[in-house]
Write a protein that holds these residues in place. Sequence first.
Motif, short mmCIF file in Angstrom:
data_model
loop_
_atom_site.label_atom_id
_atom_site.label_comp_id
_atom_site.label_asym_id
_atom_site.label_seq_id
_atom_site.Cartn_x
_atom_site.Cartn_y
_atom_site.Cartn_z
N PHE A 1 22.34 32.78 94.06
CA PHE A 1 22.07 33.07 95.47
C PHE A 1 21.67 34.51 95.70
O PHE A 1 21.32 34.88 96.83
CB PHE A 1 23.30 32.72 96.32
N LEU A 2 21.71 35.36 94.67
CA LEU A 2 21.27 36.75 94.79
C LEU A 2 19.86 36.88 94.22
O LEU A 2 19.53 36.26 93.21
CB LEU A 2 22.22 37.69 94.06
N ARG A 3 19.05 37.71 94.87
CA ARG A 3 17.70 37.98 94.38
C ARG A 3 17.71 39.34 93.69
O ARG A 3 18.18 40.32 94.26
CB ARG A 3 16.69 37.97 95.53
N LEU A 4 17.17 39.40 92.48
CA LEU A 4 17.33 40.58 91.65
C LEU A 4 16.12 41.50 91.73
O LEU A 4 14.97 41.04 91.79
CB LEU A 4 17.56 40.17 90.19
N ASP A 5 16.40 42.80 91.73
CA ASP A 5 15.36 43.81 91.65
C ASP A 5 14.62 43.67 90.32
O ASP A 5 15.21 43.25 89.31
CB ASP A 5 15.99 45.19 91.78
N SER A 6 13.36 44.01 90.31
CA SER A 6 12.55 43.81 89.11
C SER A 6 12.78 44.87 88.05
O SER A 6 12.20 44.80 86.96
CB SER A 6 11.06 43.80 89.49
N ASP A 7 13.64 45.86 88.34
CA ASP A 7 13.79 46.98 87.41
C ASP A 7 15.27 47.27 87.13
O ASP A 7 15.82 48.25 87.65
CB ASP A 7 13.10 48.22 87.99
N PRO A 8 15.94 46.46 86.31
CA PRO A 8 17.28 46.86 85.86
C PRO A 8 17.17 48.09 84.97
O PRO A 8 16.18 48.26 84.26
CB PRO A 8 17.77 45.63 85.08
N TYR A 9 18.17 48.95 85.01
CA TYR A 9 18.05 50.19 84.26
C TYR A 9 19.27 50.43 83.39
O TYR A 9 20.37 49.97 83.67
CB TYR A 9 17.80 51.37 85.19
N LEU A 10 19.03 51.17 82.31
CA LEU A 10 20.04 51.44 81.29
C LEU A 10 20.86 52.67 81.66
O LEU A 10 20.31 53.67 82.13
CB LEU A 10 19.37 51.65 79.94
N VAL A 11 22.18 52.58 81.46
CA VAL A 11 23.09 53.71 81.67
C VAL A 11 23.90 53.91 80.40
O VAL A 11 24.42 52.95 79.83
CB VAL A 11 24.01 53.46 82.88
N MET A 12 24.01 55.15 79.98
CA MET A 12 24.73 55.48 78.76
C MET A 12 26.02 56.21 79.11
O MET A 12 26.03 57.18 79.88
CB MET A 12 23.86 56.38 77.87
N THR A 13 27.14 55.75 78.56
CA THR A 13 28.41 56.44 78.69
C THR A 13 28.89 56.83 77.29
O THR A 13 28.26 56.47 76.28
CB THR A 13 29.46 55.56 79.37
N ASN A 14 29.98 57.54 77.21
CA ASN A 14 30.52 57.91 75.90
C ASN A 14 30.99 56.71 75.10
O ASN A 14 31.10 56.78 73.87
CB ASN A 14 31.68 58.90 76.07
N ASP A 15 31.25 55.60 75.81
CA ASP A 15 31.80 54.43 75.13
C ASP A 15 30.71 53.45 74.70
O ASP A 15 30.71 52.98 73.56
CB ASP A 15 32.80 53.72 76.05
N ARG A 16 29.78 53.14 75.61
CA ARG A 16 28.78 52.12 75.31
C ARG A 16 27.63 52.19 76.31
O ARG A 16 27.64 53.02 77.22
CB ARG A 16 29.42 50.73 75.32
N PHE A 17 26.69 51.28 76.17
CA PHE A 17 25.57 51.18 77.10
C PHE A 17 25.86 50.10 78.14
O PHE A 17 26.50 49.08 77.84
CB PHE A 17 24.27 50.84 76.36
N TYR A 18 25.34 50.30 79.34
CA TYR A 18 25.45 49.32 80.42
C TYR A 18 24.06 49.15 81.06
O TYR A 18 23.23 50.06 81.03
CB TYR A 18 26.44 49.78 81.49
N TRP A 19 23.90 47.98 81.64
CA TRP A 19 22.74 47.73 82.49
C TRP A 19 23.22 47.65 83.94
O TRP A 19 24.21 46.98 84.22
CB TRP A 19 22.05 46.42 82.12
N ILE A 20 22.52 48.33 84.83
CA ILE A 20 22.82 48.23 86.26
C ILE A 20 21.66 47.52 86.94
O ILE A 20 20.50 47.92 86.77
CB ILE A 20 23.09 49.60 86.90
N GLN A 21 21.99 46.48 87.66
CA GLN A 21 20.99 45.64 88.32
C GLN A 21 21.23 45.64 89.82
O GLN A 21 22.32 45.30 90.29
CB GLN A 21 21.07 44.21 87.77
N ASP A 22 20.23 46.04 90.59
CA ASP A 22 20.31 45.94 92.05
C ASP A 22 20.03 44.50 92.46
O ASP A 22 19.13 43.84 91.91
CB ASP A 22 19.31 46.87 92.72
#
Length: 886
Positions: free
Chosen positions: A565-586
Amino acid sequence: MRNLKPLPALIGTTLAIAIIIYVAFYFIFLDLFVDLWWYKSLKLEAYFWLRLLYKFFLSGGVTLAFFGIFFFHFWIASRYLGLNPPDEILNNADKRRRFQRFADIFMSGSAKIYTPVSLILAFFIAIPFYHQWETALLYFFGSASGVTEPVYGQDVSFYLLSYPIYMLIQQELLTTASMIFCMVGVLYWLEHIFVPNQSKEFPLGAKIHLVILIGFVVLFVVWGFMLQRFSLLYTDSHEPIFYGPGFTELRYQLPLIWLGIITFLATAISAGLFIFSEKHRIKAPFLISLAVFLVVLGLPKVQFIPNLIQKYIVNPNPVRTEKPFMQHNIDATIDAYDLKNIKIIDLPIKLNAFDDIETWSTQKHFENIPVWDREILIDTYKQLQSIRPYYTFLSVDEDRYFLRDHVRQVNLAAREVNISKLPPEAQNWENTHLRYTHGYGAVVTPAAQDAGRPLLWYLRDLNLSSNVDLSVKYPDIYYGQEKYKYAIVPNKLNVVGISKSLSDPSTEGPYKGKSGIPIPSLFRKALFAFYFKDPKIFFSTNISEESRVLIRRNITERINTVTPFLRLDSDPYLVMTNDRFYWIQDAYTLSNRYPVSKPANDDFLDGKQEFNYIRNSAKIVVDAFDGDIQYYISDPSDVIIQAYNIAYPSLFKDIEEMPADLKLHLRYPRDLYYLQMKVYAKYHQQKPELFYEQAETWQFAKVRGEPVRPYYQTIDFGNCNNQEEFVMLNPMTPVNSNNLSMIGVAGIFDSQTCSTDYKPGITLYKFLKDVQVNGPAQVESLIEQNPEISAQFTLWDQGGSNIRLGRMIIMPMGNSVLYVQPVYIVSATNGIPELIRIIVSIGNEVVMDTNFWSAFNRLKQIHFKNAAESDGTGTSKAVIELKQNE
């Protein structure tokens, strides 16, 4: 031999049962089991059951309700209200018994028919509810928004949450009531014909029953007329001037709807009296009311009268007659696209920009001007940092990190796995699903850099070397933007040198993440072999009891599976922390039912969504190592996301609960800002007179014939102790003009409190009209007319290389506008672009150099030279010559 005769029948029955069990298991239960295990691995088991129960309880409840309605009316019609023997039949015992015998046969026989008929009819009536069960969910869990639309005075939540389900219910109830009336009428007629010794007249109970059914039909038709009023809010007959109802709709068509209700009620009452009452059986009232109703019903389809109203009332006085209705459209559109809190700053521009040059000539400002475009960097990353043939980069993201004493804007990209470039014989089952299971690490480069030098790296290579102390504990990327197939990890393969060095086997190890579905038994292996239609899963000896199956590893597919039911932004982006990588999706909530709001064009997201309301209601974080999904509500004012939050209490979290190291990397969504500016380009004219004139309509600024899309920039606006803000910039010009009208800035920084709280907002730096501000196309002309630059381009653009111009950067700089044009040279041999020069323009001056220090020093020299050569009126000879050339 006689005992063998039933054998074929027994075999046939056994085969039929086996086929039914297989089909049910393969197409229903197997998917259900795998989905349940998958949701359980995400710790969303409660959400899975809740969503499943909502779907089947709502649709099943509707089916049961309609079955009850059909069955009830058929039952009372056949059992109680359709029998009316004369008194002599009831007074005679033999005749009464004979009558009762026929009546019992009819009642028991009809019950065998109307019971399955009721079930079949209920099933077909409930099908639309099954497909739109989430619409009903929003209705049950929705609440008021506090915003009232001006036409009918309803809260806008009525249109977003209630109106769609009301339309569906009205259509289904009207269909049901009409069907029941017709079928019960036939049932009464059959009783009257086939049960002997009935009176000539229909019994009173039957008449009352049919009158009640007609009353329901009338009620639902009237309800349809009432709902039809709201459809006027979505008329597009006044486009392209404005959207929504105008003078004709609200002064002509709306009264016709009310008149239609009155004449229909009169027709229904007169028809009822004529059919069911002998004392009032007069044709005239019925025929007159029916004729008037048909005329009223047909008038909206006759364009003659609306055309006359438009020609002689509206067109001679368009602003006067349509003014309140244009205002309705303006106010609704501004609210629907979340544009009501835009901050506008009038920015006086100085052609003499020396003070601004002095202010901006600092290393800190230079280090965040993004001269490297992500569209150009992607080829460089692929050629220089893929390293292994099975690694690739799908996209480059912009972000900011605190490096070397202040926030710096960077470009970064995840190194994901894709074995399609391996030799065909290496693209086997074991390599695909057991060995090449994940990507590894990322690359990071600064967005700003001096020209004529090799590309500077903040993070690079498979050993993740960094000269700015960037490090990641778990750099493996099992979930990303690549079209990943399922993986089974950990397994018994001795995988060496896939991610790091062949000479250092200790760097490799089994998967230590927590995601995936366990396969501890042969039964589970068999199930997954059926699920993937791949028997190798069952027979592989490299799968251990500790192995887990990782599925839905593409982050878009993963999120869409959980929350379609959510519509996703076309540009998820990568985030780097000291522990691991994450993807943030609007993520967005959309609706096409906001009253009087102009629908968006079809160039947003996938272009398939029709909507006139949008909110960036959620931020979704996906763990690239574990695949964990976390949902955070970023816009609590959105009534749609609040309804889902109440319906699914375990799914969403408040944005304040997001970990601090991730919250620092939130940003304003690019797609949303593009859409908002596209709408605001027209709707910033918020007075109906200006809106009708369209004299100040904007368009996206253009460079080389292409519109400048919003781009990210880390910039210090001087608001909060020189804190840099990660914002998106968007220049706009008047329609059919190249002069710059404004620069829009969208960010999430709270400039009032100077805190890191998430507070999205848009600020427009609007230029006064007393001074012409060059737009990108005009600066492009200045560059082309510069003899030094033109000659250098000609020299470079030969001998196996060619010049490529990057994105033109446009940003406010004090009371001036700074333009930066990166210049790349691309070799024909390797195709790797190199940043060779930087062009800087302020006012009407253009210089090209290798770094910003030199460029700004040259601008200062030009300023002093022009000041010395001034003709005494304050206008330099260079400016005079430029105007003469134009």
